[in-house]
Design a protein around this motif. Structure first.
Motif: not given
Length: 615
Positions: A219-223, A230-234
């Motif tokens: 997971f990511t807090e960037r999105h 969000a799911i960490n795709f990038d």
């Protein structure tokens, strides 16, 4: 598959878990703690843990869990089965144990698609994979060519729409075993039916997801999404996350012989990399199962973006615009997102039929004036899946009313002739073809504070609608967690012989027969971008160019008042002036040619023609 438990040809089993923040991981074989065999897994590079077991210790059917840092026991996030629910142990499944008998099945071309969306738990009284097999002959006789299953990824509890899944590789145990799902797919293929599956790659459900404890890099807090991080795709460590979802898509298509996937709400997938996760996933599918058979990828994308369709990576996209325009024309409802279509519903509909989306960059009042959509007129009609009912559009009504409960019979008949005969592939929602009297409600099986929050959140969703502005009115909205809410949503198949239900079933069958016999054969090579004109407030004419130079033409009046002065729009009354011969496909009433010759369209009418090009 690099994830989960894999049975090898020699009977050994390899267990692999990505747990980058764990210090130790143990493999616990068995269910009860007193009977478990515990093995320490080897730590590999990049956060991976692995253990190989001999045939005497583990094999097909063995239950197992992972113990993280000597404490929390968790299921395998890539579990192929979780028979004791999402919080319980996973089960080893030998992917090669099922004997397939569909070697001669290579799928069906998309222009033949007539889709039937269903929820496995509510489709039959018994619910599940095996019970659904008993209705496949009925679907084939109806004229359906593709069954679309709402998500089956394992969710907590006994009932759920499926969009709260937490184990993406495990068919939910409440519907049956993995082999029973494979048997359903095989039985569908034997009847010429494709099987599509909804998959959710934008979030995990709120209960039963343990990845945060040992793989927070998922997971990511960037999105952010409506469901949180969000799911960490990038971001950092996203390579493994991307592989997880790409292999999930390949897994369903390969291991279950599915004919396609419908990716839920991709507008909620955030990925700034290039190629992004959708592009990379589509490439893997086309380079894999798509090389030897038909493999269709369908999107749900509220943004009306067309990039993935334009590049040919995805077959089609759900078209909410056409549903909203048709619904408003039938019901007059203009609350919520329907307000965007209230100004000119007939024009929005005609544009959908001819060009794909109604919103192609125009501002959306429902979205506070933000632009929505991209130009879509350059795409063929097959790129858009059209419908008048779906699980969303029925189930997200407070009382789950189907369109036959809120629309009049004749207008709905005319609308269905437009929907089912248009070049775009139509989709039905289970039971609509016989005007099911049962609602389809939002249901789930959560407990405690989460259950209370979901029930209250569900009711607050309707606060902006006039009918539910009063809290007392919202209090009557069914509780999603109540077992009765789910039971009320099951189809009643015993009503098929009742006159009103038989009437609608006959209407759908006749429309789909016309589509199969007279429309579908003309669709290969159909020109991208149709043409449309409007006649008065509710009349429309739409034309599509066919490969052989002929034209498919729709004339319709979707309103209560007749349309006058129509003769200069169509050329139908005097076809000889246009050097064409006309083949009549469908007339909603037999005297329509007389009305057209007089330059009039009566209220609620539709006519379909093929205008052949003369040699």
């Amino acid at each position: 598959m690099p994830f989960g438990a894999t049975v090898l040809a020699d009977g050994k089993v390899i267990f692999r878990l990505w747990a980058p923040t764990a210090r130790t991981v143990e493999l616990c074989l068995g269910n009860q703690a007193a009977e478990e065999s515990v093995l320490t897994m080897d730590r590999l590079a990049d956060g991976w843990f692995q253990c190989e077991t001999p045939p005497a210790l583990a094999g097909h059917g063995t239950l197992y869990r992972y113990r993280i840092d000597g404490g929390l026991c968790v299921p395998d996030p890539a579990s192929r089965a979780n028979p004791l629910d999402a919080h319980g142990p996973s089960q080893v499944i030998d992917a090669g144990a099922f004997v397939w008998k569909d070697d001669d099945w290579h799928g069906r071309p998309w222009h033949e698609a007539v889709i039937y969306e269903l929820h496995l738990g509510a489709f039959t009284a018994e619910g599940g994979y095996t019970a659904a097999i008993q209705r496949l002959d009925y679907l084939a006789e109806l004229g359906v060519t593709a069954v679309e299953l709402m998500p089956v990824a394992d969710f907590p509890g006994a009932r759920n729409w499926g969009y709260d899944g937490v184990l993406q590789f495990a068919p939910d145990h409440s519907y049956g075993t993995p082999d029973e799902l494979k048997a359903l797919v095989q039985a569908a293929h034997a009847r010429g039916l494709m099987v599509l599956l909804d998959v959710v790659y934008n979030h995990f459900g709120p209960d039963g997801n343990y990845l945060h404890t040992y793989a927070p890099q998922f997971f990511t807090e960037r999105h952010h999404t409506p469901w949180g991080a969000a799911i960490n795709f990038d971001g950092r460590d996203s390579r493994t996350v991307r592989d997880f979802y790409i292999h999930n898509a390949l897994y369903w298509l390969d291991e279950y012989h599915l004919d396609g996937l419908r990716l839920d709400a991709v507008h909620a997938i955030a990925d700034d990399s290039r190629p992004d996760i959708l592009e990379e996933l589509a490439a893997a599918v086309h380079d894999g199962p798509g090389r030897s058979r038909q493999a269709h990828l369908i999107l749900e994308n509220d943004a009306n973006a067309v990039r993935y369709l334009r590049q040919g990576q995805f077959t089609a996209q759900w078209n909410d615009d056409i549903h909203h325009a048709l619904h408003l024309l039938l019901t007059g409802e203009c609350d919520g997102y329907y307000a965007d279509y209230a100004d000119q519903p007939a024009r929005h509909l005609a544009r959908c039929l001819a060009e794909g989306f109604a919103f192609q960059g125009e501002s959306s009042g429902f979205r506070e004036g933000r632009p929505r959509g991209e130009p879509s007129g350059h795409l063929p009609p097959g790129a858009f899946v059209n419908f008048i009912q779906t699980h969303d559009q029925v189930g997200n009504r407070a009382y789950g009313e189907r369109i036959t409960m809120i629309a009049l019979q004749r207008p709905l008949q005319v609308v269905l002739s437009v929907l089912l005969l248009a070049p775009s592939p139509p989709m039905l929602f289970m039971g609509e073809e016989f005007a099911a009297a049962t609602p389809f409600l939002f249901f789930c099986d959560f407990h405690g504070e989460l259950a209370e929050a979901i029930a209250e959140g569900r009711r607050m969703e309707f606060a902006r609608f006039r009918a539910f502005a009063n809290p007392a009115a919202r209090a009557h909205i069914p509780d999603p967690n109540a077992p009765a809410t789910f039971e009320r949503s099951k189809l009643d198949w015993g009503c098929l012989d009742e006159p009103q239900h038989k009437f609608w079933l006959d209407h759908y069958r006749s429309m789909l027969t016309l589509r199969r016999e007279q429309i579908a054969p003309r669709l290969p090579g159909i020109c991208a971008g149709g043409e449309f004109e409007l006649a008065g407030a509710s009349g429309l004419i739409v034309r599509w160019g066919l490969r052989d130079g002929a034209r498919m033409t729709l004339l319709a009046n979707l309103g209560e008042s007749p349309v006058e002065g129509f003769e200069h729009f169509s050329g139908i009354a005097l076809p000889s002036l246009f050097g064409r011969e006309i083949q009549t496909i469908y007339l909603s009433q037999s005297d329509l040619p007389d009305f057209f010759s007089a330059g009039r369209m009566p209220p609620w009418c539709a006519a379909w023609f093929i205008e052949e090009k003369r040699a």
